[in-house]
Every structure is written in C-alpha cells, then in structure tokens.
Design an enzyme around this catalytic site. Sequence first.
Site, PDB file in Angstrom:
ATOM      1  N   ASP A 120       8.572  19.658 -17.903  1.00 50.05           N
ATOM      2  CA  ASP A 120       7.757  19.018 -16.875  1.00 50.05           C
ATOM      3  C   ASP A 120       6.468  18.450 -17.491  1.00 50.05           C
ATOM      4  O   ASP A 120       5.814  19.120 -18.294  1.00 50.05           O
ATOM      5  CB  ASP A 120       7.401  20.080 -15.818  1.00 50.05           C
ATOM      6  CG  ASP A 120       6.709  19.500 -14.607  1.00 50.05           C
ATOM      7  OD1 ASP A 120       7.353  18.721 -13.882  1.00 50.05           O
ATOM      8  OD2 ASP A 120       5.523  19.823 -14.382  1.00 50.05           O
ATOM      9  N   GLU A 140      10.245  15.063 -19.474  1.00 46.16           N
ATOM     10  CA  GLU A 140       9.782  14.211 -18.394  1.00 46.16           C
ATOM     11  C   GLU A 140       8.442  13.662 -18.854  1.00 46.16           C
ATOM     12  O   GLU A 140       7.431  14.357 -18.822  1.00 46.16           O
ATOM     13  CB  GLU A 140       9.599  15.006 -17.093  1.00 46.16           C
ATOM     14  CG  GLU A 140       9.220  14.112 -15.930  1.00 46.16           C
ATOM     15  CD  GLU A 140       8.113  14.632 -15.046  1.00 46.16           C
ATOM     16  OE1 GLU A 140       7.989  14.134 -13.924  1.00 46.16           O
ATOM     17  OE2 GLU A 140       7.345  15.521 -15.454  1.00 46.16           O
TER      18      GLU A 140
HETATM   19  C1  NOJ Z   1       6.715  16.487 -12.184  1.00 44.83           C
HETATM   20  C2  NOJ Z   1       7.629  17.110 -11.198  1.00 44.83           C
HETATM   21  O1  NOJ Z   1       8.861  16.426 -11.232  1.00 44.83           O
HETATM   22  C3  NOJ Z   1       6.947  17.024  -9.859  1.00 44.83           C
HETATM   23  O2  NOJ Z   1       7.798  17.394  -8.819  1.00 44.83           O
HETATM   24  C4  NOJ Z   1       5.707  17.885  -9.915  1.00 44.83           C
HETATM   25  O3  NOJ Z   1       4.987  17.716  -8.709  1.00 44.83           O
HETATM   26  C5  NOJ Z   1       4.812  17.512 -11.082  1.00 44.83           C
HETATM   27  N1  NOJ Z   1       5.535  17.297 -12.280  1.00 44.83           N
HETATM   28  C6  NOJ Z   1       3.795  18.576 -11.345  1.00 44.83           C
HETATM   29  O4  NOJ Z   1       4.414  19.695 -11.920  1.00 44.83           O
END
Ligand code: NOJ
Length: 501
Positions: free
Chosen positions: A188, A249
């Site tokens: 993440d 991500e």
């Molecule tokens: C990316 C995640 O996909 C999202 O759902 C989240 O709110 C943010 N990162 C913060 O962790």
Amino acid sequence: MLGNDDWWRDAVVYQVYPRSFADSDGDGVGDLEGVRGRLPYLARLGVDAIWLSPFYTSPMADGGYDVADYRDVDPMFGSLGDFDALVADTHEAGIRVIVDLVPNHSSDRHPWFQAGLRDRYIFRDRPNDWESIFGGPAWTQVEDGQWYLHLFAPEQPDLNWENPEVRAEFRDILRFWLDRGVDGFRIDVAHGMVKAAGLPDVGAKDGRQAEMLGGEQVPYFDQDGVHAIYREWRPILDSYPGGRMAVAEAWVSSPERLARYIGPDELHQAFNFDFMLADFHAKSFRTVIEKSLKEAETVGAPTTWVLSNHDRPRHVTRHGGLARARAATLLMLALPGSAYLYNGEELGLPEVLDLPDDLRQDPAFLRRGDSRDGCRVPIPWTGSGGMGWTDPWLPIPASWAALSAQAQEDDPGSTLNLYRAALRMRKEHPALGGGTLTWLDSPEDVLAIERDPGLVVVVNTGEEPVLPGVTGEVLLSSGPLPRDGSVPPDTTVWLQRSTVG
Ligand code: NOJ
C-alpha cells in the site's frame, strides 16, 4: 500447479475486499470464513491468486488500511486460525494468496502511537503546508502542542522510516506472513514511506496537492530513498521457496518512474493505473498499452493490467455501460502480462451512485466529499433473500438480484460466464498470458492486436460496425455478433486466424 517461481508474470489475481465479499456469520460484514466458503466459486472462475485487502486488527477508520496490529486478524474478519485454514484451502484449490501490507502509516490505535513513541512517527513543533489525500491539512496537533503527519486520515499517522526500529519491525512482519504461507504482498502507498529531507513546503495550497492514484510530484511521494527499503525486502522474499512476490501500489508521474520500483533487487510488479485511467477509446488504450509495454521491457518484468479496484468507480460505470466494460475486459485479458480483477466485476456490477450520505463510510467523503463506498457495496450471491447477506454494512440495490452469481450461473450469455470462458482460454491458448503483441492496421476507432500464434483481438470503440480485417474463427466475443462477420460498436472479439488468410 503451485511451484513455478514465475507464476505471477501472467497470473490473473482476484482482489477480495473482505468486508464486502462474503459473510459467514450473518453480522453484515464479510469475513475470512466467507472467503473460504467461496473458494469453489473462485476456482470455477479460474483465477490464479487472490489478493486480500486488509483483514488485520483495525478500528476501520479507512476500511482496514489503518492497522492496529499487523500480526493479527480483526475479530470482525475472524481469527489467525481462520486465516491459516483459508491459506491451506486456497492452496489446495490451486490458488495463491497475496496479502496487503500497509507500511506508510499505522492506525492511531497502534500500541506504538498509543504509548507515545513519537520517534516512530513524524512529529514536529510546526506543521508545513502538506495536505492530506483525503482533504484538509496533513497534520494534527496533540495536547502538548506538537503536530503529527498523516498523509491520509488523522487516524492514520505516518510511520518514520528513518527509524531503524520501524524498518526492523516491517522486515519481521513480512516474515510473519511468509511463514504462514502467503505467496506475496500488495504494498500500500509503496511510493510514500520516505519523505524529502527537511519536509519542504509544496508551495501550493489549492486543496488538491495530490490525488489518490494521481502522479503529482510532491516531496512526500516517490522519493529516491524508498528504493533502499525494497532492496532490504527483496532478499527476504527470495529466501522463501515457491516464488514469493510483491506488487507495488505506487502513484508516480510516469511509466519510467514506475519501472524503478521493479527489478530483481526490488519489487516484482507495480500496478499500471494508466490503463485504469484510460478512456474507452482505441487511441487512449493504445497509447497506454504501448508505453506500459515499453517501460516494462526495460526492467525485464511483465506489466500488470487493472480496470477496477476498491478506490475507483467500477469500470461498468466509468466506461459507460456493461457492453463497454465487457469489451475492455476482453482487451485486458488478451494483453501480455498479469491482470488484476476486483471482486464483483465478473458479475458486471456497476458503481452504486445513490448511497445515502449517512451510510457512507469512506473517510475521504467526510473530509472532501469524494466517496469510494459505491464500489464497495457487498457482492450479491443469490437472486433472492437478501442476496446472501443479512443486514449488509452497505445496502445492496434491489436491481442486483438479477446480477447475482446465482442468477448468472447458468446463463451462457452472462458476464460471469464470459469471465470464466476468458480465463479458461487464457490458460489453454498458447498465445495468451505472457509474451508480446503485434499491432495490426486498423481504423482510428478500432484496436487490432495479434498475439502469436494466431490469436487476433479486435476492439471496436467507434460508433459503426467494422470488419475485423482478418479471417478466422471467433473464439470469444464480449457481446452478440451479427452474421455478416462484423464487430459491432463497444465489442471485443478474440479470433483464431485461419492458417491461410
Ligand atoms: C491505498 C488504498 O488502496 C486505499 O484504499 C487507502 O485509503 C490508502 N491507500 C491509504 O492506505
């Protein structure tokens, strides 16, 4: 089936958003046992892996992306025992398991934050001008006057990755889940952990410094120092057998910057959000596909493709209807590399646009009016009786009874059966999965791609029917085809090229 170290290169990974997927105990929130109960469905769908969004101990200020204990399961989702059983049975079904790792921030209920261990977070006497992705300032003041940084909600304080104890903790967390048998991690905010030295001001306070999935260059994202962390992690992943992987991500400014996260000493893959952000138009798709393949080639890794996830409106709605969504899906599944599916897209679910405000739970909605709840509505399993849920945490639209897994099960034209057929063919056809592609000549509104040997993909994004330009047998099409051999608007076909022609 399990055992090929490079499995992720052309895998179809299915994202399970646990609280919305399947509920085993009737409390209105999905859970790990619910996922386990749906393994036959996932095996029949034909996915290679599941990625579980966070199921860890969490006060759920951001749907579980606010973790209070990185080594345990929230009681809402079950127990560690349930997790172990899920991993065992998923592997037994020939499917791998990827879990979400949230290293940029913890929950404010994490024992470190609760104990006031300020050197593990980013505390300052004065805030700078950084803004939270969810809106408002990225700083919150505590009783003694200091401020702490949170790039997301105030309940998600950013961890201090300059502190070796933070680094050591996450190396240990990786091992904890690898020891339990996970096949990989989705990282993440993989571009966020290291901030520019001195935390310089951005100098722009327009309320939209950086967007979720955007590519703005700001001092809190995509700093070079973040790569040292992945170079620490990679040997850990490589020390386990069976091809353990990590997918980033990372919202960065260009495919070139994205490629820097990938390689034999960093992460295996990164999400290619440009494809998700492309318009439903041949030119837009082609630009993104060409760029992505070129960059992936420079680092020797296949690219990833994604059309929907838990942060973006579902692609049925984004692209303007089910026909287009099915056409985009057949394009995605024919591209070289791996594909990430989001739970419910195989049912053709649209975004729910009319959730009452008081039911919305996304912290971004509370802070700046954007809401991701509409793509998080629970999955309709049955065509009647609550659609498989008792009092689901978000209401399921009544019209979804016709889209339920049960309603689509035996309908040969259903979206569920289209996905099943496409995934089966991806496994069986030698042209699909990894490899390269060749562009064929086509009118401006049409994409025509050849995958060797002999699989031709034609996507018509225009307003008139087109002739495919090659002769061959139709293997699969995203919608009904007329008898004259043309491809209607908003339709993709997979053709097996005739040997002569
Ligand atoms: C990316 C995640 O996909 C999202 O759902 C989240 O709110 C943010 N990162 C913060 O962790």
